[in-house]
Scaffold this motif. Structure first.
Motif, PDB file in Angstrom:
ATOM      1  N   LYS A   1       0.936  -1.238   0.043  1.00 17.03           N
ATOM      2  CA  LYS A   1      -0.197  -0.058  -0.028  1.00 17.03           C
ATOM      3  C   LYS A   1       0.924   1.122  -0.055  1.00 17.03           C
ATOM      4  O   LYS A   1       0.669   2.217  -0.771  1.00 17.03           O
ATOM      5  N   GLN A   2       1.792   1.193   0.650  1.00 19.13           N
ATOM      6  CA  GLN A   2       2.788   2.397   0.808  1.00 19.13           C
ATOM      7  C   GLN A   2       3.450   2.539  -0.664  1.00 19.13           C
ATOM      8  O   GLN A   2       3.639   3.708  -0.902  1.00 19.13           O
ATOM      9  N   LYS A   3       3.928   1.286  -1.318  1.00 16.96           N
ATOM     10  CA  LYS A   3       4.416   1.481  -2.419  1.00 16.96           C
ATOM     11  C   LYS A   3       3.784   2.181  -3.594  1.00 16.96           C
ATOM     12  O   LYS A   3       3.999   3.040  -4.057  1.00 16.96           O
ATOM     13  N   LEU A   4       2.257   1.734  -3.752  1.00 14.49           N
ATOM     14  CA  LEU A   4       1.413   2.245  -4.465  1.00 14.49           C
ATOM     15  C   LEU A   4       1.186   3.765  -4.322  1.00 14.49           C
ATOM     16  O   LEU A   4       0.846   4.480  -5.188  1.00 14.49           O
TER      17      LEU A   4
ATOM     18  N   GLY B   1       1.881   6.884  -6.826  1.00 16.70           N
ATOM     19  CA  GLY B   1       0.696   7.448  -7.152  1.00 16.70           C
ATOM     20  C   GLY B   1      -0.229   6.517  -8.187  1.00 16.70           C
ATOM     21  O   GLY B   1      -1.063   7.208  -8.807  1.00 16.70           O
ATOM     22  N   VAL B   2      -0.364   5.253  -7.677  1.00 16.04           N
ATOM     23  CA  VAL B   2      -1.030   4.269  -8.329  1.00 16.04           C
ATOM     24  C   VAL B   2      -2.241   4.016  -7.569  1.00 16.04           C
ATOM     25  O   VAL B   2      -2.304   3.899  -6.421  1.00 16.04           O
TER      26      VAL B   2
END
Length: 134
Positions: A52-55, A59-60
């Motif tokens: 979730k942090q990566k997304l 900005g996905v």
């Protein structure tokens, strides 16, 4: 930290040495978030937190297709006041109506669309009315 622990050295002292040397080189000071409080310490544990942090960083946004189309329709209506010509308004409405009709004709994954095609003439009339007031 790619080197192997020397024989005869306890694991704890070897790790402590690696950490101390990294601190002295300033490796930890270069990390993102250095000196800032940890986010969401009070939040319940989520095993997918890193995904979730990566997304979020990238900005996905992953929305089901119907929700993405709902948002696109709302964004289109919000953008209409800035459109200069009636031809452009009609073109934008035709594009979104085509997508809405296609979604209504096949069972969509995710929640229902809850949207019907726009009445182009009614929306264009509203657009004309809004331009008179501006």
């Amino acid at each position: 930290m790619t080197e192997r622990k020397p024989a005869g050295m306890s694991f704890e002292s070897w790790v402590d040495k690696q950490v101390r040397e990294s601190e002295q080189r300033g490796d930890f000071a270069k990390l993102p978030g250095f000196g800032k409080p940890l986010e969401s310490l009070e939040a319940p544990y989520d095993e997918n937190w890193w995904i979730k942090q990566k997304l979020q960083r990238e900005g996905v946004s992953v929305l089901p297709p119907t929700l993405a189309l709902r948002k696109e329709a709302e964004d289109l209506l919000a953008a209409l006041p800035g459109v200069r010509t009636e031809r452009e308004v009609r073109s934008m409405l035709a594009d979104i109506n085509e997508k809405i009709r296609a979604t209504l004709l096949r069972p969509p994954p995710g929640p229902p669309l809850n949207r019907k095609p726009f009445d182009v003439d009614a929306v264009v009339a509203e657009w004309h009315e809004a331009r008179k007031d501006a």
